[in-house]
Design a protein around this motif. Structure first.
Motif, short mmCIF file in Angstrom:
data_model
loop_
_atom_site.label_atom_id
_atom_site.label_comp_id
_atom_site.label_asym_id
_atom_site.label_seq_id
_atom_site.Cartn_x
_atom_site.Cartn_y
_atom_site.Cartn_z
N ILE A 114 54.94 80.30 35.49
CA ILE A 114 55.03 81.52 34.73
C ILE A 114 55.17 82.76 35.35
N LEU A 115 54.69 82.79 36.66
CA LEU A 115 54.71 83.91 37.48
C LEU A 115 56.39 84.01 37.71
N ALA A 116 57.04 82.68 37.85
CA ALA A 116 58.67 83.18 38.31
C ALA A 116 59.29 83.50 37.31
N ARG A 117 58.81 83.48 36.08
CA ARG A 117 59.49 84.03 34.70
C ARG A 117 59.11 85.38 34.60
N VAL A 118 58.02 85.80 34.96
CA VAL A 118 57.49 87.25 34.63
C VAL A 118 57.53 88.22 35.80
N VAL A 119 57.60 87.65 36.94
CA VAL A 119 57.48 88.46 38.16
C VAL A 119 58.53 88.05 39.05
N GLY A 120 58.77 86.77 39.22
CA GLY A 120 59.77 86.52 40.22
C GLY A 120 59.32 86.53 41.65
N GLY A 121 60.24 86.36 42.64
CA GLY A 121 59.96 86.52 43.94
C GLY A 121 59.00 85.48 44.48
N ASP A 122 58.42 85.79 45.80
CA ASP A 122 57.40 84.63 46.27
C ASP A 122 56.18 84.46 45.24
N THR A 123 56.31 83.22 44.46
CA THR A 123 55.44 83.14 43.54
C THR A 123 54.01 82.42 44.52
N GLN A 124 54.47 81.61 45.24
CA GLN A 124 53.32 81.01 46.14
C GLN A 124 52.51 82.17 46.58
N THR A 125 52.97 82.89 47.23
CA THR A 125 52.12 84.26 47.80
C THR A 125 51.44 84.85 46.66
N LYS A 126 51.99 85.23 45.51
CA LYS A 126 51.43 85.79 44.67
C LYS A 126 50.09 84.95 44.13
N VAL A 127 50.41 83.79 43.93
CA VAL A 127 49.21 82.89 43.57
C VAL A 127 48.11 82.94 44.65
N MET A 128 48.52 82.92 45.77
CA MET A 128 47.54 83.09 47.01
C MET A 128 46.67 84.34 46.64
N GLU A 129 47.24 85.41 46.48
CA GLU A 129 46.64 86.78 46.19
C GLU A 129 45.78 86.72 44.96
N ILE A 130 46.20 86.12 43.76
CA ILE A 130 45.47 86.01 42.76
C ILE A 130 44.13 85.20 42.97
N ARG A 131 44.26 84.16 43.76
CA ARG A 131 43.26 83.19 44.00
C ARG A 131 42.15 83.99 45.02
N ALA A 132 42.53 84.86 45.74
CA ALA A 132 41.78 85.58 46.46
C ALA A 132 40.91 86.55 45.60
N SER A 133 41.55 87.26 44.55
CA SER A 133 40.90 88.04 43.87
C SER A 133 40.03 87.34 42.61
N VAL A 134 40.28 86.17 42.59
CA VAL A 134 39.35 85.47 41.35
C VAL A 134 38.26 84.45 41.85
N VAL A 135 38.22 84.43 43.26
CA VAL A 135 37.47 83.50 43.88
C VAL A 135 36.05 83.51 43.18
N ARG A 136 35.59 82.52 42.70
CA ARG A 136 34.22 82.22 41.98
C ARG A 136 33.74 80.85 42.14
N GLU A 137 32.46 80.80 42.41
CA GLU A 137 31.72 79.34 42.37
C GLU A 137 31.41 78.99 40.83
N THR A 138 31.08 79.84 40.18
CA THR A 138 30.73 79.72 38.93
C THR A 138 31.31 80.21 37.74
N LYS A 139 31.29 79.66 36.73
CA LYS A 139 32.06 80.31 35.52
C LYS A 139 31.68 81.82 35.37
N PRO A 140 32.52 82.49 34.96
CA PRO A 140 32.43 84.18 34.69
C PRO A 140 31.23 84.30 33.80
N ARG A 141 30.54 85.17 34.08
CA ARG A 141 29.32 85.59 33.33
C ARG A 141 29.11 87.33 33.18
#
Length: 467
Positions: free
Chosen positions: A224-251
């Motif tokens: 999906i990121l390839a279609r909406v943002v383009g570029g280096d999608t793997q790096t983008k996923v890593m950035e997102i992963r770092a910002s959504v890190v959570r051990e539990t479900k959101p509450r």
């Protein structure tokens, strides 16, 4: 794990992102349509169900209370089960409310159906800005986020137009229309087609890449990121992963800091509440009553309402064209200044006007034209600033980890403020229109200092940069 895609897939498509945003914004259209469609039916409801004024007031406001509940839970559900499932559920609730409101047998079951519609409106008010922000490239996010407000005002306009033509065709809202069914019932049934369209559209669009990363579905997110943002999608996923890190479900407890709610949640909630406290919905819920109260005929009052709706649509288009160029904060500041001046003018005109036998201000000479001009300039000032920009900021100001829950809190506060402003206007009008508009002018002045002191510019920033 490396995911290979065909070269064409890595080319972002602005058209594709626009289509996703339009489908999500259909929830905003239904949000506006559902809240406004009852306007044309209020008088007929009283006669059909022999309801008193307090019952009618509850029938109107039950949708707002439902909206507060829907908004409160939508973000948590979206974080657990996905944005798309919330959209599909909201479409189903809109459909149920439209059908049920039209077949209601008593004022009480009518209230229940309006409450169901309110749940859908509340959910749509949270999920549309969140989803649009999460699929939009940073340089387009302001314009695409503004589609939510554009959809809302078009929905209001469409509902008023449907009400007008159905009442015109039948002769009045309570008169028989097609198949000898009262016209007011058809007013609610006009919501059925867009509700179905919203449901079908929601089934066709992909899940938010930010949600997918949070669920560990990174390969899907990259596509999906390839279609909406383009570029280096793997790096983008890593950035997102770092910002959504959570051990539990959101509450909701994620929103708490050392001293209560996180500051950014308070600021978002403040934006939401001030958007309502400036009195914008008084113009949309009570405009025909207001203009009749100051001497305009019923027909002229209806035309003024239509003109106001068109003004709101045009100014939202202006906001879409400039929000990514000038930024969010400058537009909010200009809007606050304009609203303070115009509401202050309305307060002065209404407060200094002589009263007629019924206790309503009698706008003699140029006073009526000044009030009309000030009211439409006020709508213009709101329409290019606090209307669309608040929704844009609510979609982007929270970080990925708390976005759904924080949006729920802010949107719930907004619906409660909407309910308070809408239900207090009739008694405030009895005290005096000058006093009522003086309160709204004060709120507009407060909004100016709120923006100057507390709001940080978010134009051009990636969502992963939000702290």
């Amino acid at each position: 794990m490396t995911v290979h895609h065909p070269p064409a897939l890595n080319q972002p498509s602005a058209y594709y992102v626009l289509m996703l945003a339009i489908v999500a914004a259909l929830g905003g259209f239904l949000f506006g349509f559902d809240t406004a469609v009852i306007n044309g039916a209020v008088g007929a409801l009283g006669k059909e169900f022999q309801a008193n004024s307090s019952q009618i007031g509850l029938a109107v406001s039950s949708a707002l209370l439902g909206s507060a509940v829907g908004a409160f839970f939508a973000g948590q559900i979206a974080d657990r089960y996905g944005r798309i499932k919330v959209m599909i559920s909201a479409a189903g609730l809109f459909l149920m409310s439209a059908v049920g409101s039209g077949i209601a047998f008593t004022i009480w079951d009518f209230m229940v159906w309006r409450l169901v519609g309110g749940l859908a409106v509340g959910a749509a008010s949270v999920i549309a800005p969140a989803y649009i922000a999460e699929v939009s490239p940073a340089h387009l996010r302001g314009r695409l986020g503004s589609l939510q407000q554009l959809a809302i005002v078009i929905g209001i306009f469409a509902a008023l137009l449907c009400d007008y033509f159905i009442a015109l065709g039948a002769g009045s809202a309570e008169a028989p229309f097609w198949f000898n069914i009262p016209a007011w019932r058809w007013m609610f049934w006009t919501e059925i087609p867009p509700a179905i369209l919203y449901g079908i559209g929601s089934l066709k669009i992909p899940e938010s890449p930010r949600y997918l990363v949070a669920q560990g579905r990174e390969a899907e997110a990259e596509v999906i990121l390839a279609r909406v943002v383009g570029g280096d999608t793997q790096t983008k996923v890593m950035e997102i992963r770092a910002s959504v890190v959570r051990e539990t479900k959101p509450r909701l407890s994620d929103l708490l800091g050392r001293h209560g709610l996180l500051p950014v949640v308070w600021i978002g909630t403040g934006l939401s509440v001030l958007q309502q406290l400036v009195g914008i919905n008084v113009i949309f819920y009570y405009s025909s009553v207001l203009w009749q109260a100051v001497g305009f005929s019923e027909q002229d009052s209806l035309w003024i309402t239509v003109i106001t709706s068109v003004t709101n649509i045009i100014t939202t288009l202006v906001a879409i064209s400039v929000v990514d160029k000038f930024g969010r904060k400058p537009l909010l500041i200009l809007g606050s200044i304009g609203m303070t001046i115009t509401l202050g003018t309305l307060a002065t005109v209404f407060g200094s006007a002589p009263l007629d036998a019924a206790g309503n201000p009698n706008l003699t000479g140029n006073a009526g034209l000044i009030a009309l001009f000030a009211a439409n300039i006020y709508v213009f000032c709101f329409g290019f600033s606090w209307g669309p920009v608040v929704w844009v900021m609510l979609g982007e100001m929270f970080n990925n980890r708390i976005r759904g829950a924080a949006l729920s809190v802010a949107a719930t506060a907004q619906w409660i403020a909407n309910f308070v402003v809408s239900t207090t206007f009739p008694p405030l009008k009895d005290v005096g229109l000058g006093f009522a508009y003086g309160l709204y002018a004060t709120a507009a002045a407060i909004s100016l200092f709120f923006v100057l002191l507390l709001i940080k510019e978010t134009r051009g920033k990636e969502l992963e940069e939000m702290v």
